[in-house]
Design an enzyme around this catalytic site. Structure first.
Site, PDB file in Angstrom:
ATOM      1  N   CYS A   1       0.792  -1.226   0.000  1.00  0.00           N
ATOM      2  CA  CYS A   1       0.000   0.000   0.000  1.00  0.00           C
ATOM      3  C   CYS A   1       0.826   1.278   0.000  1.00  0.00           C
ATOM      4  O   CYS A   1       0.343   2.334  -0.388  1.00  0.00           O
ATOM      5  CB  CYS A   1      -0.939  -0.012   1.209  1.00  0.00           C
ATOM      6  SG  CYS A   1      -1.832  -1.571   1.401  1.00  0.00           S
TER       7      CYS A   1
ATOM      8  N   HIS B   1      -3.831   6.267   0.405  1.00  0.00           N
ATOM      9  CA  HIS B   1      -4.111   4.887  -0.006  1.00  0.00           C
ATOM     10  C   HIS B   1      -5.591   4.613   0.207  1.00  0.00           C
ATOM     11  O   HIS B   1      -6.134   4.848   1.291  1.00  0.00           O
ATOM     12  CB  HIS B   1      -3.264   3.913   0.814  1.00  0.00           C
ATOM     13  CG  HIS B   1      -3.731   2.503   0.738  1.00  0.00           C
ATOM     14  ND1 HIS B   1      -3.894   1.833  -0.451  1.00  0.00           N
ATOM     15  CD2 HIS B   1      -4.093   1.639   1.721  1.00  0.00           C
ATOM     16  CE1 HIS B   1      -4.334   0.612  -0.202  1.00  0.00           C
ATOM     17  NE2 HIS B   1      -4.465   0.466   1.112  1.00  0.00           N
TER      18      HIS B   1
ATOM     19  N   ASN C   1     -10.013  -2.033  -3.156  1.00  0.00           N
ATOM     20  CA  ASN C   1      -8.669  -1.712  -2.677  1.00  0.00           C
ATOM     21  C   ASN C   1      -7.672  -2.449  -3.572  1.00  0.00           C
ATOM     22  O   ASN C   1      -7.537  -3.665  -3.500  1.00  0.00           O
ATOM     23  CB  ASN C   1      -8.533  -2.152  -1.215  1.00  0.00           C
ATOM     24  CG  ASN C   1      -7.153  -1.898  -0.638  1.00  0.00           C
ATOM     25  OD1 ASN C   1      -6.176  -1.740  -1.347  1.00  0.00           O
ATOM     26  ND2 ASN C   1      -7.081  -1.884   0.684  1.00  0.00           N
TER      27      ASN C   1
END
Length: 334
Positions: A114, A261, A291
């Site tokens: 991430c 993120h 995600n």
């Protein structure tokens, strides 16, 4: 020598996993419950015969076409991934060949999640500052969904697959890259992990663990301790943002847009409120993507550019955080 972001493009796989699809598999989880909990309505999923190199190549080809970039000018490839095609060779080498980039081009993979895009910018910045390269192809590509057990409804609601490609160059006509802040806390490594498959635990046989008929873990697959990740993120990100502002000699008010993120809506809303970032300066773009790990920031940045949330002169603070634990931030001026 300074470095600049000259262009960004993305690639999303065609396959979709909607909340309705998940509800069909897990009737106890309604589509509305999933969207309320995560802010995600659908995710893009790589097909069985699609791997990181395939997504990376598509993103790079989109970059070359959409921005009229001469691929023969690329002199380095940086590929961020935690799901490479092979242990070896380096996936970046495969991408270099299939894209038809010059053999004089450097190429390497780096394993980060991430925070990977921010780290990639720093690596590119260093290569340019040192005179090693002038035009760097920075790619983030991930197929996390291949790590997720089909019974793991929690992680399946969150993650999607995608790739993004950026040109980082010494061309001063594009967006400049500011100073970086990084952090690492390896004590949290086991809270987001695929335990089996590499050299320490090569055995691929594992038993699914259930408690009251609820899937809990399988060492062959992705494990995430959501509570611990939340605690780490909400404690570290406000400090990260403040340190980044201080290092770049800026205040919160100087920033036109914040792109973090894109983990999930609940976490991002919590962090935004804790830092006191105005909602109109806080960009989120994951509702129909999920995600996508290292690709979330460049994908959101691409969307912000398209929708004019980022314009000429905009100062954008980007921050990545998660698996590792690893975190990083910088300020981009477009």
């Amino acid at each position: 020598m300074n470095s600049y972001i000259s262009a960004v493009s993305i690639y999303l796989p065609e396959n979709k996993l909607t909340n309705e699809n998940l509800n069909d598999e897990f009737p106890e989880w309604s589509a509305e419950k999933i969207s309320t909990k995560t802010g995600i309505f659908e995710r893009r999923i790589s097909s069985d015969d699609q791997f990181v190199s395939d997504l990376a190549i598509q993103a790079a080809q989109n970059l070359f076409k959409e921005h009229s970039i001469d691929k023969n000018k690329i002199d380095f490839v940086l590929l961020c991934t935690q799901s490479p095609d092979y242990f070896l060779p380096t996936t970046a080498c495969i991408v270099q060949d299939k894209l038809g980039l010059p053999t004089s081009c450097g190429a390497l993979d780096f394993n980060l999640g991430c925070s990977g895009f921010v780290y990639g910018l720093a690596l590119a910045n260093g290569l340019i500052a040192g005179g090693t390269a002038k035009n760097i192809l920075l790619i983030t590509s991930e197929t996390y969904t291949k790590f997720i057990n089909k019974e793991d409804k929690s992680n399946r609601t969150i993650f999607g697959d995608a790739a993004a490609a950026c040109l980082i160059s010494s061309d001063a006509s594009s967006g400049s890259i500011g100073k970086f802040i990084f952090g690492t806390d390896g004590a949290g490594a086991e809270n987001l992990i695929v335990k089996n498959g590499a050299v320490r635990f090569p055995e691929r046989n594992a038993i699914n663990v259930y408690s009251d008929n609820v899937f809990e873990s399988n060492d062959n697959n992705l494990y995430m301790n959501g509570q611990e990740i939340f605690k780490f993120t909400t404690a570290s990100v406000p400090v990260l943002v403040q340190d980044c502002l201080t290092k770049n000699e800026l205040s919160l008010d100087d920033i036109d847009l914040f792109i973090f993120h894109q983990a999930n809506k609940f976490m991002l809303d919590y962090i935004r409120r804790k830092i006191n970032i105005p909602i109109d300066k806080f960009f989120m773009h994951f509702e129909n993507i999920g995600n996508t790990v290292s690709s979330t920031i460049p994908i959101a940045m691409s969307e912000a550019l398209k929708t004019k949330k980022i314009i000429k002169g905009s100062k954008v603070l980007i921050a990545g955080f998660g698996v590792g634990y690893s975190y990083g931030a910088t300020v981009l001026e477009f």
